[in-house]
Scaffold this motif. Structure first.
Motif, mmCIF file in Angstrom:
data_model
loop_
_atom_site.group_PDB
_atom_site.id
_atom_site.type_symbol
_atom_site.label_atom_id
_atom_site.label_comp_id
_atom_site.label_asym_id
_atom_site.label_seq_id
_atom_site.Cartn_x
_atom_site.Cartn_y
_atom_site.Cartn_z
ATOM 1 N N ILE A 1 0.837 -1.202 0.000
ATOM 2 C CA ILE A 1 0.000 0.000 0.000
ATOM 3 C C ILE A 1 0.870 1.249 0.000
ATOM 4 C CG2 ILE A 1 -1.633 1.330 1.379
ATOM 5 C CD1 ILE A 1 -2.917 -1.320 2.182
ATOM 6 N N GLY A 2 1.909 1.245 0.801
ATOM 7 C CA GLY A 2 2.817 2.391 0.813
ATOM 8 C C GLY A 2 2.932 3.046 2.173
ATOM 9 N N GLU A 3 3.399 4.293 2.151
ATOM 10 C CA GLU A 3 3.694 5.017 3.383
ATOM 11 C C GLU A 3 2.475 5.236 4.267
ATOM 12 O OE1 GLU A 3 5.948 8.564 3.146
ATOM 13 O OE2 GLU A 3 7.210 7.771 1.552
ATOM 14 N N SER A 4 1.299 5.298 3.687
ATOM 15 C CA SER A 4 0.102 5.569 4.477
ATOM 16 C C SER A 4 -0.304 4.373 5.349
ATOM 17 C CB SER A 4 -1.059 5.934 3.556
ATOM 18 O OG SER A 4 -1.350 4.851 2.698
ATOM 19 N N ALA A 5 0.326 3.221 5.162
ATOM 20 C CA ALA A 5 -0.063 2.021 5.894
ATOM 21 C C ALA A 5 0.989 1.594 6.910
ATOM 22 C CB ALA A 5 -0.342 0.900 4.919
ATOM 23 N N THR A 6 1.705 2.554 7.479
ATOM 24 C CA THR A 6 2.734 2.226 8.462
ATOM 25 C C THR A 6 2.126 1.540 9.674
ATOM 26 O OG1 THR A 6 4.020 4.119 7.724
ATOM 27 C CG2 THR A 6 4.593 3.173 9.849
ATOM 28 N N LEU A 7 0.996 2.020 10.130
ATOM 29 C CA LEU A 7 0.334 1.404 11.274
ATOM 30 C C LEU A 7 -0.069 -0.035 10.962
ATOM 31 C CD1 LEU A 7 -0.867 1.624 14.120
ATOM 32 C CD2 LEU A 7 -2.978 2.447 13.043
ATOM 33 N N LEU A 8 -0.570 -0.277 9.763
ATOM 34 C CA LEU A 8 -0.963 -1.629 9.358
ATOM 35 C C LEU A 8 0.246 -2.562 9.343
ATOM 36 C CD1 LEU A 8 -3.338 -3.390 8.433
ATOM 37 C CD2 LEU A 8 -2.779 -2.731 6.083
ATOM 38 N N PHE A 9 1.399 -2.065 8.919
ATOM 39 C CA PHE A 9 2.627 -2.862 8.932
ATOM 40 C C PHE A 9 2.968 -3.290 10.358
ATOM 41 C CE2 PHE A 9 7.204 -2.962 9.686
ATOM 42 C CZ PHE A 9 7.560 -4.025 8.863
ATOM 43 N N TRP A 10 2.911 -2.350 11.295
ATOM 44 C CA TRP A 10 3.245 -2.669 12.687
ATOM 45 C C TRP A 10 2.199 -3.575 13.327
ATOM 46 C CZ3 TRP A 10 7.933 -2.666 14.073
ATOM 47 C CH2 TRP A 10 8.820 -1.761 13.515
ATOM 48 N N ILE A 11 0.970 -3.498 12.865
ATOM 49 C CA ILE A 11 -0.042 -4.447 13.323
ATOM 50 C C ILE A 11 0.337 -5.852 12.864
ATOM 51 C CG2 ILE A 11 -2.445 -5.177 12.993
ATOM 52 C CD1 ILE A 11 -3.186 -2.181 12.985
ATOM 53 N N GLY A 12 0.815 -5.984 11.638
ATOM 54 C CA GLY A 12 1.287 -7.283 11.142
ATOM 55 C C GLY A 12 2.446 -7.817 11.961
ATOM 56 N N VAL A 13 3.381 -6.943 12.337
ATOM 57 C CA VAL A 13 4.502 -7.354 13.182
ATOM 58 C C VAL A 13 3.983 -7.816 14.544
ATOM 59 C CG1 VAL A 13 6.574 -6.536 14.372
ATOM 60 C CG2 VAL A 13 6.178 -5.898 11.995
ATOM 61 N N GLY A 14 2.984 -7.113 15.066
ATOM 62 C CA GLY A 14 2.388 -7.512 16.342
ATOM 63 C C GLY A 14 1.694 -8.869 16.255
ATOM 64 N N ILE A 15 1.036 -9.136 15.139
ATOM 65 C CA ILE A 15 0.390 -10.433 14.944
ATOM 66 C C ILE A 15 1.428 -11.548 14.910
ATOM 67 C CG2 ILE A 15 -0.955 -11.832 13.310
ATOM 68 C CD1 ILE A 15 -2.466 -9.260 12.559
ATOM 69 N N ILE A 16 2.567 -11.292 14.300
ATOM 70 C CA ILE A 16 3.653 -12.280 14.278
ATOM 71 C C ILE A 16 4.123 -12.577 15.703
ATOM 72 C CG2 ILE A 16 6.043 -12.693 13.563
ATOM 73 C CD1 ILE A 16 5.358 -11.095 11.000
ATOM 74 N N ALA A 17 4.275 -11.537 16.514
ATOM 75 C CA ALA A 17 4.693 -11.731 17.908
ATOM 76 C C ALA A 17 3.641 -12.510 18.688
ATOM 77 C CB ALA A 17 4.956 -10.382 18.565
ATOM 78 N N VAL A 18 2.360 -12.220 18.440
ATOM 79 C CA VAL A 18 1.284 -12.952 19.110
ATOM 80 C C VAL A 18 1.322 -14.427 18.711
ATOM 81 C CG1 VAL A 18 -1.240 -13.231 19.187
ATOM 82 C CG2 VAL A 18 -0.222 -10.974 19.447
ATOM 83 N N GLY A 19 1.606 -14.708 17.449
ATOM 84 C CA GLY A 19 1.718 -16.099 16.998
ATOM 85 C C GLY A 19 2.802 -16.857 17.729
ATOM 86 N N LEU A 20 3.932 -16.213 17.955
ATOM 87 C CA LEU A 20 5.024 -16.838 18.700
ATOM 88 C C LEU A 20 4.603 -17.124 20.141
ATOM 89 C CD1 LEU A 20 7.971 -17.767 18.697
ATOM 90 C CD2 LEU A 20 8.597 -15.446 19.348
ATOM 91 N N ILE A 21 3.935 -16.163 20.752
ATOM 92 C CA ILE A 21 3.482 -16.338 22.137
ATOM 93 C C ILE A 21 2.436 -17.454 22.229
ATOM 94 C CG2 ILE A 21 2.220 -15.203 24.009
ATOM 95 C CD1 ILE A 21 3.630 -12.578 23.060
ATOM 96 N N VAL A 22 1.515 -17.496 21.266
ATOM 97 C CA VAL A 22 0.486 -18.545 21.262
ATOM 98 C C VAL A 22 1.129 -19.922 21.103
ATOM 99 C CG1 VAL A 22 -1.424 -19.499 19.890
ATOM 100 C CG2 VAL A 22 -1.406 -17.089 20.483
ATOM 101 N N GLY A 23 2.116 -20.038 20.229
ATOM 102 C CA GLY A 23 2.796 -21.319 20.039
ATOM 103 C C GLY A 23 3.499 -21.780 21.303
ATOM 104 N N ILE A 24 4.200 -20.871 21.963
ATOM 105 C CA ILE A 24 4.895 -21.216 23.207
ATOM 106 C C ILE A 24 3.894 -21.594 24.291
ATOM 107 C CG2 ILE A 24 6.325 -20.284 25.066
ATOM 108 C CD1 ILE A 24 7.761 -18.617 22.889
ATOM 109 N N ALA A 25 2.782 -20.860 24.375
ATOM 110 C CA ALA A 25 1.761 -21.159 25.385
ATOM 111 C C ALA A 25 1.123 -22.522 25.130
ATOM 112 C CB ALA A 25 0.702 -20.068 25.404
#
Length: 94
Positions: free
Chosen positions: A52-76
């Motif tokens: 999408i571009g520069e206007s979707a910086t927040l969406l990018f960081w949401i994706g990074v957060g989802i990746i971190a949540v996936g790691l936590i869910v797997g460990i749990a």
């Protein structure tokens, strides 16, 4: 080009043979599948935001957060017994 030999006085170590009789497991468990699936969704969200571009910086960081949540869910899930060799996956004969 030089006529010198490419040999040196350094010794070359030979790797140990690999024991292929050991079962690796390859993470084939509900915890691993859930972890990878959630992280894949996060990667897709991040890639869409990147396209999408520069206007979707927040969406990018949401994706990074989802990746971190996936790691936590797997460990749990692994600690709850849904990992490879976990007690929730044992066949009790019922």
């Amino acid at each position: 080009m030089s006529n010198k030999s490419a040999t040196s006085s350094a010794t070359v170590s030979v790797p140990e043979p690999i024991d292929h009789s050991v079962e690796l497991g390859h993470g084939n468990s509900p915890a691993a599948w859930t972890c990878v699936t959630v992280m894949l969704v996060g990667t897709i969200v991040g890639c869409v935001a990147f396209l999408i571009g520069e206007s979707a910086t927040l969406l990018f960081w949401i994706g990074v957060g989802i990746i971190a949540v996936g790691l936590i869910v797997g460990i749990a899930m692994k600690s709850a017994g849904y990992g490879v060799g976990g007690n929730k996956l044992k066949n009790t004969g019922h």
